[in-house]
Design a protein around this motif. Sequence first.
Motif, PDB file in Angstrom:
ATOM      1  N   TYR A 101       0.838  -1.204   0.000  1.00  0.00           N
ATOM      2  CA  TYR A 101       0.000   0.000   0.000  1.00  0.00           C
ATOM      3  C   TYR A 101       0.872   1.253   0.000  1.00  0.00           C
ATOM      4  CZ  TYR A 101      -3.503   3.395   1.525  1.00  0.00           C
ATOM      5  OH  TYR A 101      -4.324   4.499   1.606  1.00  0.00           O
ATOM      6  N   LEU A 102       1.895   1.280   0.844  1.00  0.00           N
ATOM      7  CA  LEU A 102       2.766   2.458   0.943  1.00  0.00           C
ATOM      8  C   LEU A 102       3.593   2.644  -0.328  1.00  0.00           C
ATOM      9  CD1 LEU A 102       3.961   1.949   4.622  1.00  0.00           C
ATOM     10  CD2 LEU A 102       2.368   3.702   3.805  1.00  0.00           C
ATOM     11  N   LEU A 103       4.006   1.524  -0.934  1.00  0.00           N
ATOM     12  CA  LEU A 103       4.772   1.609  -2.181  1.00  0.00           C
ATOM     13  C   LEU A 103       3.938   2.263  -3.273  1.00  0.00           C
ATOM     14  CD1 LEU A 103       7.430   0.845  -3.608  1.00  0.00           C
ATOM     15  CD2 LEU A 103       6.382  -1.364  -4.190  1.00  0.00           C
ATOM     16  N   ARG A 104       2.660   1.915  -3.304  1.00  0.00           N
ATOM     17  CA  ARG A 104       1.753   2.512  -4.283  1.00  0.00           C
ATOM     18  C   ARG A 104       1.635   4.021  -4.079  1.00  0.00           C
ATOM     19  NH1 ARG A 104      -4.178   0.614  -3.583  1.00  0.00           N
ATOM     20  NH2 ARG A 104      -4.345   2.557  -2.405  1.00  0.00           N
ATOM     21  N   ASN A 105       1.833   4.443  -2.828  1.00  0.00           N
ATOM     22  CA  ASN A 105       1.713   5.861  -2.502  1.00  0.00           C
ATOM     23  C   ASN A 105       3.065   6.557  -2.382  1.00  0.00           C
ATOM     24  OD1 ASN A 105      -1.332   6.471  -1.864  1.00  0.00           O
ATOM     25  ND2 ASN A 105      -0.895   4.478  -0.969  1.00  0.00           N
ATOM     26  N   GLY A 106       4.150   5.870  -2.780  1.00  0.00           N
ATOM     27  CA  GLY A 106       5.460   6.489  -2.851  1.00  0.00           C
ATOM     28  C   GLY A 106       6.154   6.733  -1.528  1.00  0.00           C
ATOM     29  N   GLN A 107       5.750   6.071  -0.444  1.00  0.00           N
ATOM     30  CA  GLN A 107       6.367   6.269   0.878  1.00  0.00           C
ATOM     31  C   GLN A 107       7.453   5.215   1.099  1.00  0.00           C
ATOM     32  OE1 GLN A 107       3.361   7.065   4.016  1.00  0.00           O
ATOM     33  NE2 GLN A 107       1.852   7.082   2.359  1.00  0.00           N
ATOM     34  N   ILE A 108       8.576   5.381   0.416  1.00  0.00           N
ATOM     35  CA  ILE A 108       9.594   4.337   0.316  1.00  0.00           C
ATOM     36  C   ILE A 108      10.211   3.975   1.666  1.00  0.00           C
ATOM     37  CG2 ILE A 108      11.768   3.662  -0.770  1.00  0.00           C
ATOM     38  CD1 ILE A 108       9.360   3.852  -2.660  1.00  0.00           C
ATOM     39  N   ARG A 109      10.558   4.999   2.477  1.00  0.00           N
ATOM     40  CA  ARG A 109      11.185   4.702   3.774  1.00  0.00           C
ATOM     41  C   ARG A 109      10.275   3.811   4.632  1.00  0.00           C
ATOM     42  NH1 ARG A 109      15.487   8.202   5.192  1.00  0.00           N
ATOM     43  NH2 ARG A 109      16.707   8.439   3.273  1.00  0.00           N
ATOM     44  N   ASP A 110       8.980   4.152   4.664  1.00  0.00           N
ATOM     45  CA  ASP A 110       8.029   3.342   5.435  1.00  0.00           C
ATOM     46  C   ASP A 110       7.830   1.966   4.805  1.00  0.00           C
ATOM     47  OD1 ASP A 110       7.669   5.371   7.261  1.00  0.00           O
ATOM     48  OD2 ASP A 110       5.934   6.216   6.221  1.00  0.00           O
ATOM     49  N   VAL A 111       7.920   1.890   3.485  1.00  0.00           N
ATOM     50  CA  VAL A 111       7.847   0.595   2.794  1.00  0.00           C
ATOM     51  C   VAL A 111       8.948  -0.317   3.304  1.00  0.00           C
ATOM     52  CG1 VAL A 111       8.169  -0.585   0.588  1.00  0.00           C
ATOM     53  CG2 VAL A 111       6.762   1.461   0.690  1.00  0.00           C
ATOM     54  N   ALA A 112      10.179   0.202   3.326  1.00  0.00           N
ATOM     55  CA  ALA A 112      11.329  -0.602   3.742  1.00  0.00           C
ATOM     56  C   ALA A 112      11.184  -1.072   5.181  1.00  0.00           C
ATOM     57  CB  ALA A 112      12.618   0.205   3.575  1.00  0.00           C
ATOM     58  N   ASP A 113      10.732  -0.187   6.063  1.00  0.00           N
ATOM     59  CA  ASP A 113      10.555  -0.579   7.467  1.00  0.00           C
ATOM     60  C   ASP A 113       9.578  -1.742   7.597  1.00  0.00           C
ATOM     61  OD1 ASP A 113      12.336   1.232   8.529  1.00  0.00           O
ATOM     62  OD2 ASP A 113      10.822   2.784   8.903  1.00  0.00           O
ATOM     63  N   ASN A 114       8.489  -1.675   6.851  1.00  0.00           N
ATOM     64  CA  ASN A 114       7.480  -2.738   6.936  1.00  0.00           C
ATOM     65  C   ASN A 114       7.971  -4.047   6.324  1.00  0.00           C
ATOM     66  OD1 ASN A 114       4.618  -1.918   8.029  1.00  0.00           O
ATOM     67  ND2 ASN A 114       5.460  -0.105   7.020  1.00  0.00           N
ATOM     68  N   ILE A 115       8.743  -3.958   5.258  1.00  0.00           N
ATOM     69  CA  ILE A 115       9.287  -5.184   4.672  1.00  0.00           C
ATOM     70  C   ILE A 115      10.257  -5.842   5.646  1.00  0.00           C
ATOM     71  CG2 ILE A 115      10.633  -6.160   2.780  1.00  0.00           C
ATOM     72  CD1 ILE A 115       9.640  -3.856   1.039  1.00  0.00           C
ATOM     73  N   LEU A 116      11.087  -5.049   6.306  1.00  0.00           N
ATOM     74  CA  LEU A 116      12.041  -5.604   7.274  1.00  0.00           C
ATOM     75  C   LEU A 116      11.311  -6.299   8.418  1.00  0.00           C
ATOM     76  CD1 LEU A 116      14.631  -2.672   7.360  1.00  0.00           C
ATOM     77  CD2 LEU A 116      14.946  -4.932   6.315  1.00  0.00           C
ATOM     78  N   LYS A 117      10.203  -5.708   8.884  1.00  0.00           N
ATOM     79  CA  LYS A 117       9.414  -6.354   9.940  1.00  0.00           C
ATOM     80  C   LYS A 117       8.781  -7.647   9.426  1.00  0.00           C
ATOM     81  CE  LYS A 117       8.341  -2.045  12.352  1.00  0.00           C
ATOM     82  NZ  LYS A 117       7.296  -1.031  12.669  1.00  0.00           N
ATOM     83  N   MET A 118       8.359  -7.636   8.175  1.00  0.00           N
ATOM     84  CA  MET A 118       7.797  -8.842   7.579  1.00  0.00           C
ATOM     85  C   MET A 118       8.853  -9.941   7.494  1.00  0.00           C
ATOM     86  SD  MET A 118       7.067  -9.634   3.653  1.00  0.00           S
ATOM     87  CE  MET A 118       6.607 -11.288   3.119  1.00  0.00           C
ATOM     88  N   LEU A 119      10.063  -9.571   7.063  1.00  0.00           N
ATOM     89  CA  LEU A 119      11.135 -10.562   6.930  1.00  0.00           C
ATOM     90  C   LEU A 119      11.505 -11.162   8.272  1.00  0.00           C
ATOM     91  CD1 LEU A 119      13.438  -8.776   4.314  1.00  0.00           C
ATOM     92  CD2 LEU A 119      11.836 -10.655   3.925  1.00  0.00           C
ATOM     93  N   GLU A 120      11.500 -10.343   9.323  1.00  0.00           N
ATOM     94  CA  GLU A 120      11.774 -10.861  10.661  1.00  0.00           C
ATOM     95  C   GLU A 120      10.740 -11.916  11.048  1.00  0.00           C
ATOM     96  OE1 GLU A 120      11.795  -7.508  13.228  1.00  0.00           O
ATOM     97  OE2 GLU A 120      13.739  -6.759  12.547  1.00  0.00           O
ATOM     98  N   ALA A 121       9.480 -11.663  10.722  1.00  0.00           N
ATOM     99  CA  ALA A 121       8.416 -12.606  11.047  1.00  0.00           C
ATOM    100  C   ALA A 121       8.564 -13.907  10.261  1.00  0.00           C
ATOM    101  CB  ALA A 121       7.047 -11.976  10.776  1.00  0.00           C
TER     102      ALA A 121
END
Length: 477
Positions: free
Chosen positions: A389-409
């Motif tokens: 959702y954030l990637l679609r809206n161009g919020q790259i820094r927040d995109v990366a944070d969420n992907i990192l949390k996903m990868l940890e899970a």
Amino acid sequence: MEYAIAIRTEIRKCMQKRGYNLSNFAKASAITSSHLSSLLSEYPSRPLSVQHLDRINVTLGNPEGCFYELYVDECFLSGKPHRSRVKPFLLRCTELGKKDCIEQVLSRMMEDLNYLSLVFEIAEELHFKGNIQEALVFYECVVEHERYQHSERLAVSQYRLFRAALGKDLEKNRDAVTRFAPFRNRLPVNYQLDGLLQLGRVYFTLRDWDRLGQYADELCGLIKIVYHEEVQKKVRKQEHVPLNTERSLVVYWGQGYLMKATACEKQGLYEESKKYIKGYADLSWFEDLDEQGKIDVENYKTFAVANSYTLDMLMGYAHNLEDYTQYLFDHPHEVLPGLVVITEAANKYGFAIEDTLAKLSNRMLKPEHQEENIYTGWRLNFHYQLAIYLLRNGQIRDVADNILKMLEATILLNNSSLFIQGISLFESCKDQVSEFQRNEYRNLLEMVKKNESFDLSHRNYITLLLLGLDKTKSNLL
């Protein structure tokens, strides 16, 4: 009868070394001289119990379990295991962690499979005392040596091993359900109910919706039979014998329908899912509800409301978003699974959810009594959907944070396929992330590279990604 001589010889040597004779040792150990003589003489007239051995060791100042390796022979006088010595000895060995002694005794016992019932008896005694891990070696012995594949003790042993094996590692859980599933219908009915419930929960975390639906159907069918029989016993005023299930019967009823509704939802069968939601939306008609049962009924009513909103979102009815958001705000334990659905629907239908995220971001409480794997799975899916959702809206820094949390899970769950999905998403925007985020990404890749349970082809791919990161870093320098 010939008794084991080696252990008696060693005990007498130890007594002599400590300055004991038969008389003063009898006084120190509180074993009568005559009894001690009959136990330890060169030609003993009675067997040595493990209780006597423990008392002798205490008197001699020996560590607990001393001479246990020699005591194994005492368990097999005349070549056969003696129940009066074998059972107390094995139970004591489990207390002291004497695994080698346990293995020796079990190996010799299994020369005659008629003693398998004793092994199962010991396993069950340990289990009901709460010594779950200590019981496993005995259940494994039953599974390995049981000749009759339809025997109840084999099915119960498989069930105990299955429950003990479940944990955070999804691949190990997959192996556990594969081993147990063929035995589920051979269990006593109380274990069948619990077994089907656990199978459904595991397949939910594995995202295998076909099998989730299959076991939901089985659970629904079985609980209807069981409940009808319980009601008929009451009508006929038959003596009530508790089923000894882990949960009240209303939970199995509600969970069967909940699992089936979820399986339909995940397969896009939304109208079908609505029908099954009705099956647990109001269970107040259930007879003989105790206080916990009444609480369970209210919980299922809450689940039905939440899951009805879920279907609305998945069907694109965005006009209900404000009502659903308020509902989640009022039920904070439902926020995380609710946000998973809302972000997924927003990505699918393109509506905005900023107000919802702002209102609920600080209310993501872990649902009470929720299994860790299911909760971690929700976190994984939420961060993945939010990243999209954030990637679609161009919020790259927040995109990366969420992907990192996903990868940890995904690492916690040992889910290599979803890990690959996550790194694919990160790779699509890695040139725009911060150095800190890039380093966190590298650390996660290094962690997975060392994980031998991850698919080999995935680990090879990760090695290439790490090389690419190194090359990028050297170019920047």
